[in-house]
Scaffold this active site. Structure first.
Site, mmCIF file in Angstrom:
data_model
loop_
_atom_site.group_PDB
_atom_site.id
_atom_site.type_symbol
_atom_site.label_atom_id
_atom_site.label_comp_id
_atom_site.label_asym_id
_atom_site.label_seq_id
_atom_site.Cartn_x
_atom_site.Cartn_y
_atom_site.Cartn_z
ATOM 1 N N TYR A 61 -13.265 8.296 -12.461
ATOM 2 C CA TYR A 61 -13.026 7.120 -11.600
ATOM 3 C C TYR A 61 -13.549 5.844 -12.249
ATOM 4 C CZ TYR A 61 -14.206 3.626 -8.076
ATOM 5 O OH TYR A 61 -14.356 2.428 -7.401
ATOM 6 N N GLY B 162 -22.253 15.002 -13.904
ATOM 7 C CA GLY B 162 -22.368 13.635 -14.455
ATOM 8 C C GLY B 162 -22.875 12.622 -13.444
ATOM 9 N N ASP C 100 0.854 -1.194 0.000
ATOM 10 C CA ASP C 100 0.000 0.000 0.000
ATOM 11 C C ASP C 100 0.891 1.245 0.000
ATOM 12 O OD1 ASP C 100 -3.221 0.543 1.107
ATOM 13 O OD2 ASP C 100 -1.786 2.202 1.021
ATOM 14 N N LYS D 297 -11.673 2.333 -13.684
ATOM 15 C CA LYS D 297 -11.956 0.972 -13.193
ATOM 16 C C LYS D 297 -12.401 0.076 -14.345
ATOM 17 C CE LYS D 297 -11.935 -0.295 -9.420
ATOM 18 N NZ LYS D 297 -10.824 -0.887 -8.615
ATOM 19 N N LEU E 188 0.012 4.110 1.019
ATOM 20 C CA LEU E 188 -0.402 5.028 2.094
ATOM 21 C C LEU E 188 -0.655 6.429 1.542
ATOM 22 C CD1 LEU E 188 1.795 3.872 5.133
ATOM 23 C CD2 LEU E 188 -0.500 3.133 4.483
ATOM 24 N N THR F 123 -16.067 -2.541 -9.454
ATOM 25 C CA THR F 123 -17.200 -1.803 -8.895
ATOM 26 C C THR F 123 -18.392 -1.826 -9.846
ATOM 27 O OG1 THR F 123 -17.943 0.461 -8.436
ATOM 28 C CG2 THR F 123 -16.028 0.269 -9.816
ATOM 29 N N ASP F 124 -19.568 -1.691 -9.279
ATOM 30 C CA ASP F 124 -20.771 -1.636 -10.141
ATOM 31 C C ASP F 124 -20.801 -0.347 -10.972
ATOM 32 O OD1 ASP F 124 -21.392 0.215 -8.124
ATOM 33 O OD2 ASP F 124 -23.340 -0.663 -7.637
ATOM 34 N N GLU F 125 -19.966 0.640 -10.589
ATOM 35 C CA GLU F 125 -19.999 1.913 -11.334
ATOM 36 C C GLU F 125 -19.540 1.758 -12.777
ATOM 37 O OE1 GLU F 125 -19.297 4.917 -7.577
ATOM 38 O OE2 GLU F 125 -18.850 5.547 -9.589
ATOM 39 N N ASP G 228 4.235 1.595 -4.101
ATOM 40 C CA ASP G 228 3.259 1.988 -5.130
ATOM 41 C C ASP G 228 3.084 0.845 -6.129
ATOM 42 O OD1 ASP G 228 2.023 3.288 -7.346
ATOM 43 O OD2 ASP G 228 2.924 5.194 -6.733
ATOM 44 N N SER H 279 -10.233 5.940 -5.189
ATOM 45 C CA SER H 279 -11.587 5.383 -5.132
ATOM 46 C C SER H 279 -12.723 6.417 -5.059
ATOM 47 C CB SER H 279 -11.697 4.461 -3.917
ATOM 48 O OG SER H 279 -11.633 5.236 -2.725
HETATM 49 P P1 NAD Z 1 -9.851 3.445 -0.244
HETATM 50 O O1 NAD Z 1 -9.663 4.713 -1.008
HETATM 51 O O2 NAD Z 1 -10.385 3.496 1.132
HETATM 52 O O3 NAD Z 1 -8.455 2.674 -0.172
HETATM 53 C C1 NAD Z 1 -7.582 2.578 -1.266
HETATM 54 C C2 NAD Z 1 -6.239 2.088 -0.755
HETATM 55 O O4 NAD Z 1 -5.361 1.955 -1.889
HETATM 56 C C3 NAD Z 1 -5.561 3.055 0.212
HETATM 57 O O5 NAD Z 1 -5.017 2.343 1.304
HETATM 58 C C4 NAD Z 1 -4.439 3.686 -0.610
HETATM 59 O O6 NAD Z 1 -3.322 4.073 0.150
HETATM 60 C C5 NAD Z 1 -4.116 2.555 -1.575
HETATM 61 N N1 NAD Z 1 -3.494 3.026 -2.818
HETATM 62 C C6 NAD Z 1 -3.924 4.045 -3.619
HETATM 63 N N2 NAD Z 1 -3.075 4.201 -4.646
HETATM 64 C C7 NAD Z 1 -2.114 3.263 -4.515
HETATM 65 C C8 NAD Z 1 -0.975 2.917 -5.274
HETATM 66 N N3 NAD Z 1 -0.646 3.583 -6.390
HETATM 67 N N4 NAD Z 1 -0.198 1.892 -4.862
HETATM 68 C C9 NAD Z 1 -0.512 1.211 -3.724
HETATM 69 N N5 NAD Z 1 -1.569 1.506 -2.961
HETATM 70 C C10 NAD Z 1 -2.364 2.518 -3.350
HETATM 71 O O7 NAD Z 1 -10.737 2.541 -1.189
HETATM 72 P P2 NAD Z 1 -11.848 1.446 -0.802
HETATM 73 O O8 NAD Z 1 -13.147 2.124 -0.657
HETATM 74 O O9 NAD Z 1 -11.328 0.594 0.290
HETATM 75 O O10 NAD Z 1 -11.892 0.614 -2.171
HETATM 76 C C11 NAD Z 1 -11.025 -0.492 -2.367
HETATM 77 C C12 NAD Z 1 -11.290 -1.094 -3.731
HETATM 78 O O11 NAD Z 1 -12.647 -1.505 -3.829
HETATM 79 C C13 NAD Z 1 -11.082 -0.110 -4.888
HETATM 80 O O12 NAD Z 1 -10.490 -0.821 -5.963
HETATM 81 C C14 NAD Z 1 -12.486 0.356 -5.260
HETATM 82 O O13 NAD Z 1 -12.545 0.697 -6.615
HETATM 83 C C15 NAD Z 1 -13.271 -0.906 -4.959
HETATM 84 N N6 NAD Z 1 -14.694 -0.705 -4.582
HETATM 85 C C16 NAD Z 1 -15.037 0.180 -3.597
HETATM 86 C C17 NAD Z 1 -16.368 0.287 -3.208
HETATM 87 C C18 NAD Z 1 -16.798 1.229 -2.103
HETATM 88 O O14 NAD Z 1 -17.999 1.383 -1.880
HETATM 89 N N7 NAD Z 1 -15.895 1.864 -1.385
HETATM 90 C C19 NAD Z 1 -17.352 -0.495 -3.839
HETATM 91 C C20 NAD Z 1 -16.958 -1.377 -4.852
HETATM 92 C C21 NAD Z 1 -15.620 -1.488 -5.202
HETATM 93 O O1 DAU Z 2 -20.918 1.839 -6.281
HETATM 94 C C1 DAU Z 2 -19.635 1.543 -5.817
HETATM 95 C C2 DAU Z 2 -18.867 2.827 -5.624
HETATM 96 O O2 DAU Z 2 -19.441 3.477 -4.504
HETATM 97 C C3 DAU Z 2 -17.371 2.619 -5.431
HETATM 98 O O3 DAU Z 2 -16.833 2.091 -6.620
HETATM 99 C C4 DAU Z 2 -16.674 3.938 -5.098
HETATM 100 O O4 DAU Z 2 -15.311 3.691 -4.797
HETATM 101 C C5 DAU Z 2 -17.353 4.543 -3.888
HETATM 102 O O5 DAU Z 2 -16.771 5.796 -3.613
HETATM 103 C C6 DAU Z 2 -18.850 4.693 -4.130
HETATM 104 O O6 DAU Z 2 -19.104 5.698 -5.147
HETATM 105 P P1 DAU Z 2 -20.308 6.769 -4.974
HETATM 106 O O7 DAU Z 2 -20.013 7.942 -5.802
HETATM 107 O O8 DAU Z 2 -21.626 6.090 -5.138
HETATM 108 O O9 DAU Z 2 -20.132 7.070 -3.397
HETATM 109 P P2 DAU Z 2 -20.166 8.433 -2.535
HETATM 110 O O10 DAU Z 2 -20.118 8.024 -1.104
HETATM 111 O O11 DAU Z 2 -19.167 9.421 -3.013
HETATM 112 O O12 DAU Z 2 -21.605 9.007 -2.862
HETATM 113 C C7 DAU Z 2 -22.768 8.255 -2.616
HETATM 114 C C8 DAU Z 2 -23.954 9.087 -3.046
HETATM 115 O O13 DAU Z 2 -24.075 10.221 -2.181
HETATM 116 C C9 DAU Z 2 -23.817 9.655 -4.451
HETATM 117 O O14 DAU Z 2 -25.098 9.681 -5.076
HETATM 118 C C10 DAU Z 2 -23.345 11.096 -4.237
HETATM 119 C C11 DAU Z 2 -24.004 11.460 -2.908
HETATM 120 N N1 DAU Z 2 -23.241 12.414 -2.071
HETATM 121 C C12 DAU Z 2 -21.969 12.123 -1.750
HETATM 122 C C13 DAU Z 2 -21.215 12.988 -0.993
HETATM 123 C C14 DAU Z 2 -19.778 12.685 -0.645
HETATM 124 C C15 DAU Z 2 -23.849 13.569 -1.609
HETATM 125 O O15 DAU Z 2 -25.043 13.822 -1.878
HETATM 126 N N2 DAU Z 2 -23.125 14.436 -0.841
HETATM 127 C C16 DAU Z 2 -21.819 14.205 -0.537
HETATM 128 O O16 DAU Z 2 -21.203 15.058 0.155
#
Ligand code: NAD
Ligand code: DAU
Length: 345
Positions: free
Chosen positions: A159, A284, A42, A163, A44, A134-136, A68, A94
């Protein structure tokens, strides 16, 4: 470290294991399995936090490497040194809003970084490469319908496009070189250790600090929420039993408009809805996500175990009980990001 020790273990390079989902995964796995040896690579970034891994840091089946995934030399060195047989690639930039403010690092880490890992995996002939997606990548849904694994990829943000590119590269390595790739595509996660830029922790923390809760647009965008441990269990199952060359959607059938979640958080914290502030929409902004997870349910036997009601309560309580974790985050870089993201809305 003895070669014979590694020989008897599943040696897994887990990338991004100091982030939200990755750290929950490592803590969960090390509590539940003794046949995995995890090398957590990681960088960090702002999102990586070793405090998340306190309970795992002295585990004999775990080591941390700060670095990295775009660093070819380091990645190849680690594959050789630890005889890595498996990769679970969580590492990514992310956050959608940050990708709108500046896309470059998203393409560097999520695309180039994944390519570096795929190349090393190919060179070292590994047994499985699990790409955490991700579903996105599917884009946005109208008021009805669900994303299935055959829904065409149609990403809308920098983003999600990064992905989607990584998914396509991973599958290309499978088709071209026979690399044993599997992909999971999960919906929105929530739970402990989530960085307070994402909807749920941001709203909990702002409410606790009596700050305004910025809701984009009309608050009726829908996300499909899953507790992070349910996602982690799906990752473990796909890692163990997922068929190479396949994609598995992961979701808990728990669709909710953003406004409903925010009101629920306020109610739980005994705070007034006056804190809600409707702000300019995300450019968007995808309207609705909803996942059909019948494939992983029917073929691998996964199902979500946590109800939203109990897991969101647990999550809110975690933020209440772990104030020092998030207070340490709400400093310099975070405040700068917050002001850039929210001051002109
Ligand atoms: P996060 O942002 O909390 O964590 C990402 C981690 O990756 C961090 O620890 C960061 O230091 C590390 N990182 C970033 N760039 C790096 C690099 N170049 N080399 C090594 N490490 C690096 O993200 P998360 O929410 O835990 O998501 C983890 C994975 O799951 C991602 O691939 C994201 O696309 C996917 N995902 C997230 C969600 C969600 O809701 N958060 C949903 C579906 C999929
Ligand atoms: O669907 C999976 C994805 O979910 C992951 O791949 C991404 O890493 C993760 O960040 C997340 O993406 P979203 O854009 O859906 O999550 P976020 O928490 O940023 O936003 C969730 C919803 O809330 C979205 O419709 C935007 C809205 N939002 C978000 C923030 C931060 C607000 O209305 N106000 C805010 O301040």
């Amino acid at each position: 470290m003895e070669d014979s020790f590694l020989f008897n273990m599943k040696t897994i390079l887990v990338t991004g294991g100091a982030g939200f989902i990755g750290s929950n995964f490592i803590n969960y796995i090390l509590k539940n399995r003794d046949d995995y040896f995890i090398i957590n690579l990681d960088k960090l970034t702002y999102a990586g936090n070793l405090e998340n891994l306190k309970e795992s840091e002295t585990n004999k089946n775990y080591i941390f490497v700060k670095g990295d995934i775009t660093n070819n030399e380091l990645v190849n060195f680690l594959f050789g040194k630890y005889k890595i047989k498996y990769v679970i690639n969580f590492a990514a930039e992310s956050h959608v809003d940050r990708s709108i403010l500046g896309a470059e690092v998203f393409y560097r880490t999520n695309v180039i970084g994944t390519n570096v890992l795929l190349e090393a995996a190919r060179r070292f002939n590994i047994e499985k490469f699990l790409q955490i997606s991700t579903d996105e990548v599917y884009g946005s849904l109208g008021p009805t319908g669900l994303f299935t694994e055959t829904t065409p990829l149609s990403p809308n943000s920098p983003y999600s496009s990064s992905k989607a590119a990584a998914d396509m590269m991973a599958m290309a390595y499978h088709h071209t070189y026979g690399l044993p790739v599997v992909i999971t595509r999960c919906s929105n996660n929530y739970g402990p250790y989530q960085f307070p830029e994402k909807l749920i922790p941001l709203m909990i923390i702002n409410a606790l600090n009596n700050k305004k809760l910025p809701i984009y647009g009309d608050g009726m965008n829908v996300r499909d929420w899953i507790y992070v441990i349910d996602h982690n269990k799906a990752v473990e199952l796909v890692f163990e039993k997922g068929k190479v060359g396949e994609v598995y959607n992961v979701g808990a059938s728990n669709e909710m408009p953003n406004l409903q979640i925010v009101k629920l958080i306020l109610k739980h914290l005994n705070k007034n809805e006056d804190l809600i502030e409707f702000v300019k929409d995300r450019p968007g902004h995808d309207r609705r996500y909803a996942i059909d997870s019948s494939k992983i349910q029917n073929q691998l036997g996964w199902k979500p175990e946590f109800t939203f009601e109990s897991a969101i309560e647990h999550t809110i309580n975690w933020y209440l009980e772990n104030k020092s974790w998030w207070e340490r985050i709400l400093t310099g870089d975070y405040l700068k990001y917050y002001s850039e993201q929210y001051s002109n809305r």
